[in-house]
Design a protein around this motif. Structure first.
Motif, PDB file in Angstrom:
ATOM      1  N   GLU A   1      -5.803   4.057  -4.544  1.00  0.00           N
ATOM      2  CA  GLU A   1      -5.876   2.849  -3.723  1.00  0.00           C
ATOM      3  C   GLU A   1      -7.039   2.891  -2.732  1.00  0.00           C
ATOM      4  OE1 GLU A   1      -2.192   1.609  -1.954  1.00  0.00           O
ATOM      5  OE2 GLU A   1      -1.026   2.129  -3.737  1.00  0.00           O
ATOM      6  N   ARG A   2      -7.232   4.037  -2.104  1.00  0.00           N
ATOM      7  CA  ARG A   2      -8.244   4.132  -1.042  1.00  0.00           C
ATOM      8  C   ARG A   2      -9.666   4.057  -1.572  1.00  0.00           C
ATOM      9  NH1 ARG A   2      -5.439   9.466   1.513  1.00  0.00           N
ATOM     10  NH2 ARG A   2      -3.541   8.486   2.374  1.00  0.00           N
ATOM     11  N   THR A   3      -9.871   4.373  -2.838  1.00  0.00           N
ATOM     12  CA  THR A   3     -11.235   4.463  -3.373  1.00  0.00           C
ATOM     13  C   THR A   3     -11.570   3.312  -4.322  1.00  0.00           C
ATOM     14  OG1 THR A   3     -10.467   5.922  -5.158  1.00  0.00           O
ATOM     15  CG2 THR A   3     -11.259   6.974  -3.137  1.00  0.00           C
TER      16      THR A   3
ATOM     17  N   THR B   1      -8.455  16.096  -1.758  1.00  0.00           N
ATOM     18  CA  THR B   1      -7.079  15.617  -1.653  1.00  0.00           C
ATOM     19  C   THR B   1      -6.109  16.391  -2.544  1.00  0.00           C
ATOM     20  OG1 THR B   1      -7.536  13.910  -3.314  1.00  0.00           O
ATOM     21  CG2 THR B   1      -7.770  13.287  -1.001  1.00  0.00           C
TER      22      THR B   1
ATOM     23  N   ALA C   1      -2.403   7.472  -3.575  1.00  0.00           N
ATOM     24  CA  ALA C   1      -3.174   7.014  -2.413  1.00  0.00           C
ATOM     25  C   ALA C   1      -4.671   7.087  -2.686  1.00  0.00           C
ATOM     26  CB  ALA C   1      -2.816   7.857  -1.192  1.00  0.00           C
ATOM     27  N   ALA C   2      -5.105   8.145  -3.377  1.00  0.00           N
ATOM     28  CA  ALA C   2      -6.527   8.258  -3.697  1.00  0.00           C
ATOM     29  C   ALA C   2      -6.987   7.089  -4.558  1.00  0.00           C
ATOM     30  CB  ALA C   2      -6.803   9.584  -4.399  1.00  0.00           C
TER      31      ALA C   2
ATOM     32  N   ASP D   1       0.250   3.923   1.395  1.00  0.00           N
ATOM     33  CA  ASP D   1       0.189   4.546   2.712  1.00  0.00           C
ATOM     34  C   ASP D   1       1.217   3.971   3.686  1.00  0.00           C
ATOM     35  OD1 ASP D   1      -1.737   6.500   2.307  1.00  0.00           O
ATOM     36  OD2 ASP D   1      -3.397   5.117   2.671  1.00  0.00           O
TER      37      ASP D   1
ATOM     38  N   THR E   1     -13.296  12.412  -3.956  1.00  0.00           N
ATOM     39  CA  THR E   1     -12.212  12.800  -3.054  1.00  0.00           C
ATOM     40  C   THR E   1     -11.198  13.723  -3.705  1.00  0.00           C
ATOM     41  OG1 THR E   1     -10.690  11.893  -1.394  1.00  0.00           O
ATOM     42  CG2 THR E   1     -10.585  10.921  -3.573  1.00  0.00           C
TER      43      THR E   1
ATOM     44  N   HIS F   1       0.849  -1.184   0.000  1.00  0.00           N
ATOM     45  CA  HIS F   1       0.000   0.000   0.000  1.00  0.00           C
ATOM     46  C   HIS F   1       0.889   1.238   0.000  1.00  0.00           C
ATOM     47  CE1 HIS F   1      -3.467  -2.552   0.970  1.00  0.00           C
ATOM     48  NE2 HIS F   1      -2.708  -3.115   1.894  1.00  0.00           N
TER      49      HIS F   1
ATOM     50  N   ARG G   1      -7.349  -2.722  -7.770  1.00  0.00           N
ATOM     51  CA  ARG G   1      -7.971  -3.948  -7.270  1.00  0.00           C
ATOM     52  C   ARG G   1      -7.382  -5.143  -7.987  1.00  0.00           C
ATOM     53  NH1 ARG G   1     -14.298  -2.554  -7.925  1.00  0.00           N
ATOM     54  NH2 ARG G   1     -14.320  -4.826  -8.084  1.00  0.00           N
TER      55      ARG G   1
END
Length: 377
Positions: A38-40, A252, A35-36, A11, A248, A9, A44
């Motif tokens: 990955e987080r949203t 961000t 990061a955006a 993060d 986001t 990740h 995948r």
């Protein structure tokens, strides 16, 4: 003591240290952008993406890094190796997973080997390349790919890596005072055609503006995503960026994101989304529910050029492919990637094929350059 670590990740890597390693402010390799994604839910495994970011540490401090992914397919890369995958699998091998040093879903040239600047940067870039290759060999992967590299990163790759090049179309700002000054630099035919295209759009009576990402409401972001998604779906393509990702962006990345919405009686019926750095504007996504002649060119190209001129940006990169951009002031620029195929025989066969491809790309570039839209002086 130098240590190599791989991270599942983004993060797991410190944002400030990561961003400090960028040699320029290209937003697509910023910690916030990656990061955006990955987080949203845009990165995948079932879509073929698994983060495997590389960090090079010296006494526990991050001194170099690379955005890295284990890929289960070749979607979302824009350097096409489907034929390589097919050939290797016909020979009984497993082409996937492969290792990819790139930015997901974004064919934007920029830094891929984040090693800072100044003394030692070249050696750190070479260390990143060696770490990627070493991982592929240890894990018996088919290959490693580094896409849309900066030219100053190319020396980090030795002759075992295969060189590949393609063409994009970029606009360059020669100190134009305004859009009319840019038009004046074009030949008469191209200048006339652009004015006619813009006049068609003007007669449609739409309200078009440029907005910073931080100024958009949640409802506007939902509308932007719906237009993006429907346009991808209409063309039979997979809309990989989620609604949560769009929602986001304003928070961000703020006004690093720029949007050109076209409104009809207050409703956004079309839009073009851009990212902006200190010196460049990057066109990314387009969506529309109405078929208005010239609207795509107006939002995706002409509004971007106007914005670049108004903000003193040096260049505007509207995205991959598209010879039609040449007639609108965008000139051919070569892009670069490097590829390491672990099997020597496979590597030799692809090297031969790439030699023929390189000749074709060279000839194509020369032909494009001979058809410059700019007036000869």
């Amino acid at each position: 003591m130098t240590e190599i670590r791989f991270h599942a990740h983004i993060d797991e890597l410190p944002a400030a240290a990561w961003d400090a390693l960028r040699p320029d402010d290209n937003p697509f390799v910023s910690h916030a952008w990656l990061a955006a994604l990955e987080r949203t839910g845009c990165i995948r495994a079932d879509w073929g993406w698994r983060a495997h970011h590389l960090g090079l540490y010296d006494d526990g401090q991050l001194v170099a890094a690379a955005p890295l992914y284990l890929k289960g397919n070749s979607h979302g890369e824009f350097v096409f190796d489907w034929s390589w995958a097919s050939a290797w699998e016909r020979a009984g091998g497993n082409y996937y997973p492969k290792l990819l040093n790139a930015v997901p879903y974004s064919p934007v040239p920029g830094p891929r080997l984040l090693a800072g600047i100044g003394s030692g940067a070249a050696a750190r870039r070479q260390a990143l390349v060696a770490a990627m290759r070493g991982f592929a060999e240890r894990m018996q992967l088919s290959s490693v790919h580094a896409n849309f590299l900066r030219e100053d990163e190319l020396p980090a790759f030795d002759a075992q890596w295969l060189a590949r090049s393609d063409v994009q179309f970029h606009w360059h700002n020669h100190g134009y005072a305004d859009f009319d000054a840019f038009l004046a630099a074009l030949n008469h035919k191209k200048r006339k055609n652009i004015r006619q295209e813009r006049a068609h759009v003007a007669r449609a009576g739409l309200n078009i503006e440029m907005r910073g990402g931080s100024t958009l409401s949640a409802a506007e972001w939902r509308r932007v995503h719906a237009l993006y998604e429907s346009t991808f779906d209409a063309k039979g393509n997979h809309a990989a960026l989620t609604r949560a990702f769009f929602s986001t962006l304003g928070e961000t990345l703020g006004d690093t994101v720029q949007l050109a919405p076209a409104r009809d009686h207050g409703e956004i019926i079309a839009m073009a989304l851009f990212l902006q750095g200190d010196h460049a504007l990057y066109g990314r996504y387009w969506g529309a529910q109405a078929d208005i002649p010239g609207l795509h060119f107006e939002l995706c190209y002409y509004r971007g050029i106007e914005h670049a001129i108004a903000h003193g940006l040096r260049r505007f990169e509207p995205g991959a492919q598209g010879e039609h951009k040449l007639a609108r002031g965008f000139l051919p620029v070569r892009t670069h990637s490097r590829h390491f195929l672990v099997d020597e025989g496979f590597r030799a066969a692809v090297r031969t094929a790439l030699a023929h491809e390189a000749e074709a790309v060279h000839d194509y570039t020369l032909d494009l350059q001979a058809h410059s839209p700019y007036a000869r002086r």
